[in-house]
Design a protein around this motif. Structure first.
Motif, short mmCIF file in Angstrom:
data_model
loop_
_atom_site.label_atom_id
_atom_site.label_comp_id
_atom_site.label_asym_id
_atom_site.label_seq_id
_atom_site.Cartn_x
_atom_site.Cartn_y
_atom_site.Cartn_z
N GLU A 149 0.85 -1.21 0.00
CA GLU A 149 0.00 0.00 0.00
C GLU A 149 0.88 1.24 0.00
O GLU A 149 2.03 1.20 0.41
N PHE A 150 0.27 2.35 -0.43
CA PHE A 150 1.03 3.60 -0.53
C PHE A 150 0.32 4.74 0.20
O PHE A 150 0.46 5.90 -0.17
N LEU A 151 -0.47 4.40 1.20
CA LEU A 151 -1.22 5.44 1.90
C LEU A 151 -0.34 6.17 2.91
O LEU A 151 0.60 5.61 3.46
N ASN A 206 9.33 4.17 -1.04
CA ASN A 206 9.50 4.89 0.24
C ASN A 206 10.92 5.41 0.41
O ASN A 206 11.13 6.53 0.87
N LEU A 209 11.53 8.51 -1.66
CA LEU A 209 10.93 9.71 -1.06
C LEU A 209 11.78 10.20 0.12
O LEU A 209 12.00 11.40 0.29
N ILE A 213 13.76 13.84 0.48
CA ILE A 213 13.71 14.76 1.62
C ILE A 213 15.12 15.05 2.13
O ILE A 213 15.48 16.20 2.39
N PHE A 247 7.34 16.65 -1.92
CA PHE A 247 8.43 16.13 -1.07
C PHE A 247 9.73 16.91 -1.25
O PHE A 247 10.81 16.36 -1.22
N LEU A 248 9.55 18.21 -1.47
CA LEU A 248 10.72 19.09 -1.54
C LEU A 248 10.66 20.13 -0.42
O LEU A 248 11.24 21.20 -0.53
N GLY A 253 13.75 17.04 9.14
CA GLY A 253 13.89 15.62 8.86
C GLY A 253 12.59 14.85 8.89
O GLY A 253 11.59 15.30 9.44
N TYR A 254 12.62 13.67 8.27
CA TYR A 254 11.44 12.82 8.22
C TYR A 254 11.35 11.95 9.47
O TYR A 254 12.35 11.57 10.04
N PHE A 259 9.27 5.79 6.78
CA PHE A 259 10.58 6.13 6.19
C PHE A 259 11.77 5.70 7.05
O PHE A 259 12.69 5.06 6.52
N PHE A 317 5.01 13.55 14.22
CA PHE A 317 6.02 13.54 13.15
C PHE A 317 5.58 14.33 11.92
O PHE A 317 6.40 14.71 11.08
N LYS A 318 4.27 14.60 11.83
CA LYS A 318 3.75 15.48 10.78
C LYS A 318 2.33 15.87 11.20
O LYS A 318 1.77 15.26 12.12
C1 UGA Z 1 4.84 7.40 3.91
C2 UGA Z 1 4.66 7.47 2.38
O1 UGA Z 1 4.49 8.84 1.98
C3 UGA Z 1 3.47 6.62 1.92
O2 UGA Z 1 3.39 6.63 0.50
C4 UGA Z 1 3.64 5.19 2.43
O3 UGA Z 1 2.55 4.37 2.06
C5 UGA Z 1 3.77 5.22 3.94
O4 UGA Z 1 4.91 6.02 4.30
C6 UGA Z 1 3.92 3.80 4.43
O5 UGA Z 1 4.90 3.15 4.06
O6 UGA Z 1 3.02 3.28 5.09
P1 UGA Z 1 3.78 8.67 6.02
O7 UGA Z 1 4.91 8.08 6.80
O8 UGA Z 1 2.41 8.55 6.56
O9 UGA Z 1 3.73 8.03 4.52
O10 UGA Z 1 4.05 10.23 5.88
P2 UGA Z 1 4.64 11.23 4.80
O11 UGA Z 1 3.61 12.23 4.48
O12 UGA Z 1 5.29 10.56 3.69
O13 UGA Z 1 5.75 12.00 5.69
C7 UGA Z 1 6.84 11.29 6.26
C8 UGA Z 1 7.80 12.27 6.89
O14 UGA Z 1 8.47 13.04 5.89
C9 UGA Z 1 7.16 13.30 7.82
O15 UGA Z 1 7.93 13.42 8.99
C10 UGA Z 1 7.18 14.59 7.05
O16 UGA Z 1 7.26 15.73 7.85
C11 UGA Z 1 8.45 14.41 6.23
N1 UGA Z 1 8.46 15.21 5.00
C12 UGA Z 1 7.60 14.95 3.99
C13 UGA Z 1 9.37 16.26 4.87
O17 UGA Z 1 10.20 16.52 5.78
N2 UGA Z 1 9.38 16.99 3.70
C14 UGA Z 1 8.53 16.75 2.69
O18 UGA Z 1 8.61 17.44 1.66
C15 UGA Z 1 7.61 15.69 2.83
#
Ligand code: UGA
Length: 436
Positions: A149-151, A206, A209, A213, A247-248, A253-254, A259, A317-318
């Motif tokens: 899944e990609f949610l 993943n 992405l 970041i 994602f720019l 940090g993520y 991730f 985390f977000k």
């Molecule tokens: C991520 C992927 O985006 C989904 O496609 C994937 O399905 C999911 O993992 C998973 O494997 O289950 P998620 O962890 O919910 O989703 O959150 P994201 O929106 O991707 O954000 C992840 C982290 O990256 C957050 O801490 C966010 O703040 C950070 N981020 C994101 C940045 O620092 N910069 C950005 O431009 C985007």
């Protein structure tokens, strides 16, 4: 179709409810009795916009149970959506997936397809098939297929119902046919491949992405050194469709449940196979350093936090989730406390989860105003809408000194300057160099 879903976390529950919404008959299974009883009463155990409403609208088509025999015995499809947490060495812990596989083998009384939806390393579907064949009680055909899944958390329902693609990792035409039947009302393109490639697609997506970041965060760090502005750099880069503008966003940090875990797991898998995945390794290292970037910046103003009053806005985390897993707040706040700071925090939904980890040392506030009043520094870790729309003049009015260290670039530099703030963000030139 009659479908059972094992695990009611983000992946399992959202998938289950969306499949019900598209006309399937679903049984949700979990070992946690409390969660099951919550769901039976219409409450979602996870914070996810739109999920509870969809649970309510589809309640005729969804059953919740802790009884795996009831869930598996006559299902046409069984979806495994249990967790694959990180082990100490960075590899994925597959014990829950394998436990479900054994239970399926012992209970299934008719031919069925077992779909692995949890994020699992390449080769796990083969192992699931092997476990099922070894433990199978009845003379039935159980095929195993991968369907990652990609949610994303916070937009999980929308991401599932309007996904960009559905990846089917299959080893037979029958599995492909039945999975397409399950998704027939979704109107989303299929990518049909073998199981190993499907497993790999999930990690590759993943980790790419995460890399993106970490890349923009490194560019941001360099922008600060050479006097460029990361907002403009990202805009200029993102307009190239080969790069894309998502994602720019540079920041601290993520985090999250995916991730950090998936980068480490893929790196581990490569090392295990004697291959060094250099790019992913770099993404992990950059991210670790980025998380404490603001504390490093604060050293310009204070040698130590001892005796200072610190406000922290945003713990998750977000935005859009109450999940704290691998959130920068978890690394930074203990460092502040250790250094002698008095810490006040605010988050619209993550406070209770944070309180469970740090019950005593922190002052939990009910509003942004209450958090920042009489503080020496304000750290921003999550870009919640409430923080982004908070009037900037209030920082100046309420704080002892209006020093804002913003890890998510919530405000424009001009607005921060106009409000008389000492404002540090990520990858952009600062407004003042000295505290007045
Ligand atoms: C991520 C992927 O985006 C989904 O496609 C994937 O399905 C999911 O993992 C998973 O494997 O289950 P998620 O962890 O919910 O989703 O959150 P994201 O929106 O991707 O954000 C992840 C982290 O990256 C957050 O801490 C966010 O703040 C950070 N981020 C994101 C940045 O620092 N910069 C950005 O431009 C985007």
């Amino acid at each position: 179709m009659k479908i059972s879903v094992a695990g009611t976390g983000y992946v399992g529950l959202v998938t289950a409810v969306c499949l019900a919404e598209r006309g399937n008959n679903i049984t949700c299974l979990d070992i946690d009795k409390e969660k099951i009883s919550l769901m039976q009463n219409g409450t979602s155990p996870i914070y996810e916009p739109g999920l509870e409403l969809l649970m309510e609208q589809n309640k005729e088509n969804i059953t919740y149970t802790t009884d795996y025999m009831k869930a598996y015995s006559d299902a046409q499809i069984i979806i495994i959506g249990v967790g694959t947490p990180e082990k100490k060495d960075g590899s994925a812990n597959l014990k829950y997936v394998f436990e479900v596989a054994r239970q399926i083998a012992q209970t299934v009384e008719q031919d069925c397809i077992v779909i692995v939806k949890s994020t699992v390393p390449v080769g796990t579907n083969d192992k699931v098939e092997q476990i099922i064949n070894e433990h199978k009680k009845y003379n039935v055909t159980i095929e195993v297929a991968s369907n990652p899944e990609f949610l994303s958390q916070g937009t999980a329902v929308k991401d599932t119902l309007n996904a960009t693609r559905i990846v089917l990792g299959v080893e037979s035409e029958n599995a492909e046919k039945l999975m397409k039947e399950m998704y027939k009302e979704f109107d989303i393109p299929f990518v049909v491949t073998n199981r190993r490639s499907a497993e790999m697609i999930k990690y590759a997506a993943n980790d790419f992405l995460a890399l993106k970041i970490s890349y923009i965060n490194e560019m941001a760090n360099l922008c600060e050194i050479v006097g460029a502005n990361i907002d403009d750099v990202a805009l200029g880069m993102g307009m190239d469709p080969r790069i894309g503008n998502r994602f720019l966003n540079a920041g601290i940090g993520y985090g999250g449940s995916c991730f950090p875990k998936d980068t480490k797991a893929l790196h581990w898998l490569a090392s295990f196979n004697d291959y060094e995945l250099k790019t992913v390794k770099a993404a992990i290292e950059v991210n670790e350093n980025q998380k404490i970037k603001l504390i490093k910046k604060s050293r310009k103003y204070f040698d130590s936090f001892n005796g200072l009053s610190i406000a922290v806005l945003g713990l998750t985390f977000k935005p859009g989730t109450d999940d704290l897993r691998d959130a920068p707040s978890l690394v930074n706040i203990p460092l502040m406390i250790e250094d002698g700071a008095n810490v006040k925090v605010w988050d619209p939904v993550g406070t209770e989860n944070f309180r469970r980890i740090f019950p005593d040392e922190i002052n939990y506030c009910k509003s942004i105003e209450e958090t920042i009043v009489d503080t020496d520094i304000c750290f921003i870790f999550t870009e919640w809408a409430e923080i982004k729309s908070f009037p900037l003049n209030k920082y100046k009015e309420l704080m002892k000194r209006p020093l804002i260290l913003d890890g998510r670039n919530c405000y424009s530099l001009t607005e921060a300057e106009d409000a008389g703030l000492v404002y540090e963000s990520i990858g952009r030139r600062k407004v003042h160099t000295l505290i007045e």
